[in-house]
Design a protein around this motif. Structure first.
Motif, PDB file in Angstrom:
ATOM      1  N   PRO A 159      51.108 -57.802 -53.417  1.00  0.00           N
ATOM      2  CA  PRO A 159      52.296 -57.330 -54.010  1.00  0.00           C
ATOM      3  C   PRO A 159      52.673 -58.181 -55.125  1.00  0.00           C
ATOM      4  O   PRO A 159      53.587 -57.711 -55.618  1.00  0.00           O
ATOM      5  N   ASP A 160      52.110 -58.687 -55.558  1.00  0.00           N
ATOM      6  CA  ASP A 160      52.235 -59.395 -57.716  1.00  0.00           C
ATOM      7  C   ASP A 160      51.408 -57.838 -58.129  1.00  0.00           C
ATOM      8  O   ASP A 160      52.198 -57.734 -59.290  1.00  0.00           O
ATOM      9  N   VAL A 161      50.404 -57.492 -58.507  1.00  0.00           N
ATOM     10  CA  VAL A 161      49.793 -56.218 -59.168  1.00  0.00           C
ATOM     11  C   VAL A 161      50.948 -54.832 -58.124  1.00  0.00           C
ATOM     12  O   VAL A 161      50.923 -53.757 -59.457  1.00  0.00           O
ATOM     13  N   ILE A 162      50.691 -54.650 -57.341  1.00  0.00           N
ATOM     14  CA  ILE A 162      51.415 -53.213 -57.306  1.00  0.00           C
ATOM     15  C   ILE A 162      53.105 -53.619 -56.833  1.00  0.00           C
ATOM     16  O   ILE A 162      53.546 -52.013 -56.883  1.00  0.00           O
ATOM     17  N   GLY A 163      53.727 -53.486 -57.633  1.00  0.00           N
ATOM     18  CA  GLY A 163      55.519 -53.912 -57.613  1.00  0.00           C
ATOM     19  C   GLY A 163      56.686 -54.573 -56.775  1.00  0.00           C
ATOM     20  O   GLY A 163      57.433 -54.483 -57.390  1.00  0.00           O
ATOM     21  N   VAL A 183      57.239 -49.527 -64.484  1.00  0.00           N
ATOM     22  CA  VAL A 183      59.008 -49.370 -65.097  1.00  0.00           C
ATOM     23  C   VAL A 183      59.586 -50.481 -65.004  1.00  0.00           C
ATOM     24  O   VAL A 183      60.821 -50.990 -65.563  1.00  0.00           O
ATOM     25  N   LEU A 184      59.910 -51.393 -63.540  1.00  0.00           N
ATOM     26  CA  LEU A 184      60.550 -52.135 -63.133  1.00  0.00           C
ATOM     27  C   LEU A 184      59.838 -53.026 -64.457  1.00  0.00           C
ATOM     28  O   LEU A 184      61.462 -54.325 -64.632  1.00  0.00           O
ATOM     29  N   THR A 214      62.895 -55.632 -66.893  1.00  0.00           N
ATOM     30  CA  THR A 214      63.087 -56.590 -67.066  1.00  0.00           C
ATOM     31  C   THR A 214      62.874 -57.238 -68.733  1.00  0.00           C
ATOM     32  O   THR A 214      63.423 -57.803 -69.173  1.00  0.00           O
ATOM     33  N   ALA A 215      61.959 -56.334 -69.347  1.00  0.00           N
ATOM     34  CA  ALA A 215      62.195 -56.646 -70.862  1.00  0.00           C
ATOM     35  C   ALA A 215      63.827 -56.237 -71.492  1.00  0.00           C
ATOM     36  O   ALA A 215      64.094 -56.958 -72.279  1.00  0.00           O
ATOM     37  N   TRP A 216      63.927 -55.532 -70.800  1.00  0.00           N
ATOM     38  CA  TRP A 216      65.366 -54.771 -71.223  1.00  0.00           C
ATOM     39  C   TRP A 216      66.648 -55.902 -70.926  1.00  0.00           C
ATOM     40  O   TRP A 216      67.415 -56.288 -71.490  1.00  0.00           O
ATOM     41  N   ALA A 253      62.611 -57.708 -61.394  1.00  0.00           N
ATOM     42  CA  ALA A 253      63.522 -56.625 -62.461  1.00  0.00           C
ATOM     43  C   ALA A 253      65.209 -56.908 -62.274  1.00  0.00           C
ATOM     44  O   ALA A 253      66.760 -57.225 -62.726  1.00  0.00           O
ATOM     45  N   ALA A 254      65.570 -56.925 -60.433  1.00  0.00           N
ATOM     46  CA  ALA A 254      66.494 -57.252 -59.800  1.00  0.00           C
ATOM     47  C   ALA A 254      67.560 -58.763 -60.051  1.00  0.00           C
ATOM     48  O   ALA A 254      68.636 -58.650 -60.703  1.00  0.00           O
ATOM     49  N   ALA A 255      65.643 -59.870 -59.822  1.00  0.00           N
ATOM     50  CA  ALA A 255      66.303 -60.960 -60.697  1.00  0.00           C
ATOM     51  C   ALA A 255      67.272 -61.171 -62.101  1.00  0.00           C
ATOM     52  O   ALA A 255      68.090 -61.803 -61.947  1.00  0.00           O
TER      53      ALA A 255
END
Lengths: 366, 349
Positions: A126-130, A192-193, A197-199, A137-139
């Motif tokens: 789950p941590d490699v495939i997004g 993309v996510l 997150t960076a934004w 990103a949601a958090a």
């Protein structure tokens, strides 16, 4: 265990067919039986060792730390006795943290193993495939743009993980869930996510951003009794479901066609497993954030211990061990207390690269 | 691509003669369009200026006009977008051509993550707070990540397949990200510098930064534009390329140096920007066909155009604020990536 039973039922068939040519069919069958029994015994031994390890880590977590509590006192406190100071530390600080760590580790371990086996790629966790990238990103958006607190953001993160997983599933689906397409779509979605997150991290005061960063690293510091019932209730539903669905994993491990040949209904089994695995990852992420690489490492480590074969129980126990041990390192051994995800990330990164190189060399990586 | 390449190669002997003027004319038209885009870009923003006024601001600057001042203030970001976009477009084409991998992109292959990690080390260990100091760290990080990803992915019998490269890139990126986070959670000041770089933006830079990185970009671009023949030979496979008299190792080294120079400088200037290097070569190939001697200049042009357009979009969509260009390119580029992955067979180039 009954996956092994199913394999046993299916297993002797080739031996029976080739029996007429073989000089001593019984000897061959007996040897296969012996090997299988050894495998089962090893599984059981590994599981027992892991349970002992978890118990040992639990004891150490409850007793050691900046404030030492004697083991006898811990037992008395758990029995309901009040010891000034120690009771508060054990009951209000260490126990909830411990229970969250256990649950999160087990959930990540089981989730990672299911997806890795399903996609038949040790790198597809789950941590490699997004999936956890969606939760992150949601958090981060919830905390920096939405102004939510680290606890209030949990359902948002849960939703983010589920929506992301559904998106990856829809985008990667083309007839069947093909392993590599699933992984690659996940990698793209994660990219993309990560940009989102960076934004999000630039949209708030630096203290807020720092809190959000701790969240997306994975931290147990906000663990409290409020979280425990939700987490463990979800696990009480999901882990048995995962164990039930995992009966099919053994067959799916052989590839879609072989699994269909063995009588597995491949697509429903895969979809069901995926839902359970994603739900497990989402629950764990909502509780503690995406603790780096626990989902990734538990499966391969457990597999090495058991000497091949998927064992959901061993993976969940390995995950619990990893999180407990990492939290112990993060809180007790380091000069400044760090989020648990930093420890798993820094220790896990080299292992990740090593696994990757090994998988490629043996031709499993792609 | 493997199935269509022989069919395209047969008329390829004749076609360059016929198509060369058209492609050359296309380049000129593209340059003119790019100039128009640049003028539009300096006019768009919180204070809107019509393109004609923007042109006047550039040619006949009137110090008393607020419009002209606004336009002048947007010149650096437009220049950065042009330069970074061209560099990333070229780098993407080089990576895809050299590795014969349709998923080549500095973001996907973990090179950006390498540059990021090195920049964090620079901020954290060497206490560099001036973006000018980042550049060397970005170069070293980009190069190291490129080497590691390639080494890891080429282990095994079938060499570096697109899938293995993408996975190796994702894993290296994940590993580096967790190292970066380990530093950032303990250091709020490093986070405060890093987060604005990490998002990928062309705003807030000045022309002197572009000038400082210009030598690297120029050398990288010259190497890139000169490597068209090498990439064309590489497209035929290592053995054929060797049979055609190529020094495969030397070609790889030259292209690798060009990629690191272009990616490192672009990343140092604008932060990690994903998907430009991925999308541009595919669009370019649709225009020029597989001939890298034409594809490379078109990639530079298209990359510059894509980044300027993305930057303008970011200013228009979120007006009066802005979305950083890194986010815009990710949102624009991701569907292309997914479409590529969904192809029936992920063919090698």
């Amino acid at each position: 265990m009954s996956a092994a039973a199913a394999a046993r039922d299916a297993g002797p068939a080739p031996d029976a067919r080739s029996a007429p040519e073989r000089p001593a069919p019984d000897a061959a069958v007996n040897r296969v039986r012996a090997v299988r029994a050894r495998g089962r015994r090893r599984c059981a031994t590994v599981a027992a060792v892991l349970v002992v390890l978890v118990v040992a880590l639990v004891v150490v977590t409850l007793t050691l730390g900046p404030f030492k509590v004697a083991l006898v006192d811990v037992v008395r406190i758990l029995g309901g006795e009040q010891i000034p100071g120690a009771t508060f530390i054990v009951m209000e600080q260490r126990l909830p943290r411990l229970l969250v760590a256990l649950g999160v580790g087990a959930a990540f371990g089981a989730s990672g193993t299911i997806i890795q086996t399903l996609v038949r790629n040790p790198l597809a966790s789950p941590d490699v495939i997004g999936i956890t990238a969606g939760a992150s990103a949601a958090a981060v958006l919830g905390m920096t743009v939405g102004g939510l607190g680290a606890v209030a953001v949990a359902p948002v993160a849960f939703g983010g993980a589920l929506v992301t997983a559904a998106g990856i599933y829809v985008l990667a689906r083309r007839g069947t869930i093909s392993g590599y397409r699933f992984v690659l779509v996940g990698v793209g979605v994660a990219a993309v996510l990560n940009a989102v997150t960076a934004w999000g991290l630039t949209r708030a005061e630096v203290t807020e951003a720092s809190r959000a960063l701790v969240w997306i690293t994975g931290s147990l510091s906000r663990a409290s009794w409020d979280q425990v019932p939700v987490l463990w209730a979800a696990l009480a539903v999901l882990l048995p479901l995962a164990a039930l669905a995992a009966l099919r994993l053994r067959a799916l491990e052989l590839g879609d066609d072989a699994a269909a040949g063995l009588g597995a209904r491949v697509e429903p089994a895969k979809a069901g497993l995926l839902v359970v695995a994603v739900a497990l990852a989402a629950v764990a992420t909502a509780a503690a954030g995406p603790v780096a690489f626990v989902a990734f490492l538990s499966g391969p480590l457990a597999r090495r211990l058991t000497g091949g074969g998927v064992s959901l129980g061993a993976s969940a126990l390995t995950g619990a061990c990893l999180v407990l041990a990492a939290d112990l390192v993060a809180t007790s051994l380091l000069p400044t207390a760090l989020p648990v995800g930093v420890v798993t990330g820094v220790l896990g990164a080299p292992v990740l690269l090593w696994l990757l190189a090994r998988a490629n060399r043996s031709g499993e990586g792609g | 691509m493997t199935t269509t390449a022989p069919a395209a190669a047969a008329p390829g002997r004749v076609r360059p003669l016929r198509r060369a003027p058209a492609l050359a004319a296309g380049l000129v038209v593209g340059l003119v369009l790019l100039a128009v885009l640049a003028v539009v870009s300096v006019g768009v923003g919180a204070r809107q200026v019509a393109p004609l006024d923007a042109w006047h601001a550039l040619t006949a600057f009137d110090p008393t006009s607020f419009d002209h001042a606004a336009v002048r203030s947007r010149v650096p970001r437009t220049a950065v977008a042009l330069v970074v976009g061209a560099a990333l477009g070229l780098a993407g084409t080089l990576m895809q051509g050299l590795t014969r991998n349709p998923l080549g992109d500095p973001g996907i292959l973990g090179i950006n993550a390498g540059a990021s990690a090195a920049v964090v080390l620079g901020i954290f260990v060497a206490r560099v707070s001036d973006p000018r100091g980042y550049v060397w760290f970005a170069f070293v990080g980009a190069a190291a990540a490129a080497v590691v990803v390639h080494l890891v992915a080429s282990a095994g019998r079938e060499g570096a397949t697109p899938v293995k490269l993408a996975l190796a890139g994702a894993c290296v990126a994940a590993a580096l990200t967790s190292l970066v986070t380990a530093v950032l959670v303990t250091r709020t000041d490093a986070l405060d510098t890093f987060r604005f770089w990490q998002v990928g933006s062309v705003g807030g830079r000045d022309l002197s930064q572009v000038a400082e990185l210009a030598p690297f970009l120029v050398v990288g671009a010259v190497l890139a534009l000169a490597s068209g023949r090498m990439l064309d030979a590489a497209a035929l496979g290592e053995d054929v390329a060797r049979g055609l008299g190529q020094h495969v190792g030397r070609a790889r080294a030259i292209v690798g140096v060009a990629v690191v120079l272009l990616c490192g400088a672009a990343t140092a200037l604008a932060g990690p920007i994903a998907f430009v290097g991925l999308v541009v070569p595919h669009v370019g190939r649709a225009i020029t066909g597989p001939d890298h001697r034409w594809l490379l200049p078109y990639s530079a042009l298209l990359g510059a155009a894509l980044l300027v357009v993305s930057d303008v979009l970011g200013r228009v969509v979120a007006a009066p604020g802005q979305l950083e260009v890194g986010l815009v390119t990710a949102v624009v580029g991701a569907p292309v990536f997914v479409a590529l992955v969904r192809r029936r067979r992920l063919a090698e180039l």
